[in-house]
Write a protein that holds these residues in place. Structure first.
Motif, short mmCIF file in Angstrom:
data_model
loop_
_atom_site.label_atom_id
_atom_site.label_comp_id
_atom_site.label_asym_id
_atom_site.label_seq_id
_atom_site.Cartn_x
_atom_site.Cartn_y
_atom_site.Cartn_z
N GLU A 27 -26.17 -14.13 54.53
CA GLU A 27 -26.08 -15.51 54.99
C GLU A 27 -26.65 -16.45 53.94
N GLY A 28 -25.91 -17.50 53.61
CA GLY A 28 -26.34 -18.45 52.59
C GLY A 28 -25.73 -18.19 51.22
N ASP A 29 -25.12 -17.02 51.04
CA ASP A 29 -24.41 -16.75 49.77
C ASP A 29 -23.25 -17.72 49.59
N ILE A 30 -22.83 -17.89 48.35
CA ILE A 30 -21.57 -18.57 48.08
C ILE A 30 -20.52 -17.54 47.70
N LEU A 31 -19.25 -17.92 47.86
CA LEU A 31 -18.12 -17.03 47.56
C LEU A 31 -17.36 -17.59 46.37
N ILE A 32 -17.06 -16.72 45.43
CA ILE A 32 -16.37 -17.11 44.20
C ILE A 32 -15.18 -16.18 43.98
N ILE A 33 -14.05 -16.75 43.54
CA ILE A 33 -12.89 -15.94 43.15
C ILE A 33 -12.57 -16.25 41.69
N THR A 34 -12.15 -15.21 40.96
CA THR A 34 -12.04 -15.34 39.50
C THR A 34 -10.62 -15.54 38.98
N LYS A 35 -9.63 -15.57 39.87
CA LYS A 35 -8.25 -15.83 39.44
C LYS A 35 -7.55 -16.67 40.50
N LYS A 171 -28.38 -19.93 44.70
CA LYS A 171 -29.15 -20.46 43.58
C LYS A 171 -28.58 -20.04 42.22
N TYR A 172 -27.73 -19.01 42.21
CA TYR A 172 -27.12 -18.56 40.96
C TYR A 172 -25.72 -19.15 40.76
N GLY A 173 -25.24 -19.90 41.75
CA GLY A 173 -23.85 -20.34 41.72
C GLY A 173 -23.47 -21.15 40.50
N SER A 174 -24.23 -22.18 40.19
CA SER A 174 -23.89 -23.06 39.07
C SER A 174 -23.88 -22.31 37.76
N GLU A 175 -24.86 -21.44 37.58
CA GLU A 175 -24.97 -20.71 36.32
C GLU A 175 -23.83 -19.72 36.14
N VAL A 176 -23.54 -18.94 37.20
CA VAL A 176 -22.50 -17.92 37.04
C VAL A 176 -21.12 -18.55 36.90
N ILE A 177 -20.85 -19.67 37.61
CA ILE A 177 -19.54 -20.30 37.49
C ILE A 177 -19.37 -20.92 36.11
N GLU A 178 -20.46 -21.42 35.54
CA GLU A 178 -20.39 -21.98 34.18
C GLU A 178 -20.05 -20.89 33.17
N LYS A 179 -20.67 -19.72 33.33
CA LYS A 179 -20.38 -18.60 32.43
C LYS A 179 -18.95 -18.11 32.61
N LEU A 180 -18.52 -17.96 33.86
CA LEU A 180 -17.16 -17.49 34.12
C LEU A 180 -16.11 -18.45 33.57
N ASN A 181 -16.40 -19.73 33.64
CA ASN A 181 -15.40 -20.71 33.22
C ASN A 181 -15.38 -20.94 31.72
N GLU A 182 -16.12 -20.12 30.99
CA GLU A 182 -15.93 -20.04 29.55
C GLU A 182 -14.73 -19.15 29.21
N LEU A 183 -14.29 -18.36 30.21
CA LEU A 183 -13.08 -17.54 30.05
C LEU A 183 -11.85 -18.43 30.20
N LYS A 184 -10.70 -17.93 29.71
CA LYS A 184 -9.48 -18.74 29.75
C LYS A 184 -9.01 -18.98 31.18
N ILE A 185 -9.05 -17.93 32.01
CA ILE A 185 -8.67 -18.08 33.42
C ILE A 185 -9.91 -18.49 34.20
N LYS A 186 -9.83 -19.61 34.89
CA LYS A 186 -10.99 -20.22 35.52
C LYS A 186 -11.28 -19.63 36.91
N SER A 187 -12.55 -19.62 37.23
CA SER A 187 -13.01 -19.16 38.53
C SER A 187 -13.31 -20.35 39.43
N SER A 188 -13.42 -20.10 40.73
CA SER A 188 -13.63 -21.19 41.69
C SER A 188 -14.61 -20.76 42.77
N ILE A 189 -15.53 -21.66 43.10
CA ILE A 189 -16.35 -21.50 44.30
C ILE A 189 -15.50 -21.93 45.49
N ILE A 190 -15.35 -21.06 46.47
CA ILE A 190 -14.39 -21.32 47.54
C ILE A 190 -15.00 -21.38 48.94
#
Length: 204
Positions: A27-35, A171-190
């Motif tokens: 509970e409280g986690d965020i969900l992220i998809i990478t494609k 609390k890790y959401g902003s950091e991990v999405i920033e790292k993921l979005n250095e890749l060509k295919i972007k990730s999204s917090i959903i």
């Protein structure tokens, strides 16, 4: 089918401390998809309408980009649960993860990423039988009543080499999405993970 099919099965070994399990969302986690979603609908639609070279390039790139690149990033964070999105579609695999975690996933429909032409093809009903099997299975298990039909189809669409769906403490959401979005295919917090409220998936 008249088309030639090719399939394979791969087995291997992994250190037990390095497994990203598909249960354990908190509970409280965020969900992220990478494609982005929609590869199956595009495959169906391409048999009816030819794709432009630009669209074809994007579609193929999504399917041929390995998940190892995003996995190499997220393994450095305390991922609570993770799955890949393939034949059961985004909603099917999200449901599997939510059930195993005994949580409700609250998904924001305006944040769901998809390849643009998939929307046009879904509106033209260029949909496939596996997506309808996914719909029938999930019909009474998820709440997508506020979602337009075309987006429902994209979320139910079986994916060829879809991305990773994972939950992580907010609390890790902003950091991990920033790292993921250095890749060509972007990730999204959903969306977010909540306590179970009677439905395992609610898309609002």
């Amino acid at each position: 089918d008249p088309e030639i099919k090719y399939g394979l099965s791969v087995t291997g070994l992994i250190h037990p401390d390095k497994v990203l399990k598909n249960y354990g969302s908190e509970e409280g986690d965020i969900l992220i998809i990478t494609k982005p979603l929609g590869t199956g609908i595009i495959s169906t639609g391409s048999k009816v309408e030819p794709l432009s070279e630009e669209v074809k390039k994007e579609w193929i790139e999504v399917m041929t980009t390995l998940n190892k690149y995003s996995a190499e990033i997220i393994k450095n964070y305390p991922i609570s649960a993770c799955t890949d999105v393939t034949g059961f579609g985004f909603l099917g695999h999200a449901y599997e993860m939510a059930v195993a975690s005994d949580k409700t996933f609250i998904l924001e429909q305006e944040l769901i990423p998809y390849i643009d032409i998939a929307r046009d093809f879904a509106k033209e009903f260029y949909i496939n039988s596996m997506g309808q099997k996914n719909r029938n299975y999930l019909n009474d298990k998820v709440d997508i009543s506020s979602v337009p039909f075309w987006l429902q189809e994209i979320m139910l669409d079986p994916q060829t080499s879809g991305g990773l769906l994972f939950s992580i403490p907010a609390k890790y959401g902003s950091e991990v999405i920033e790292k993921l979005n250095e890749l060509k295919i972007k990730s999204s917090i959903i969306g977010t993970v909540d306590k179970f409220n009677g439905k395992y998936i609610v898309v609002r």
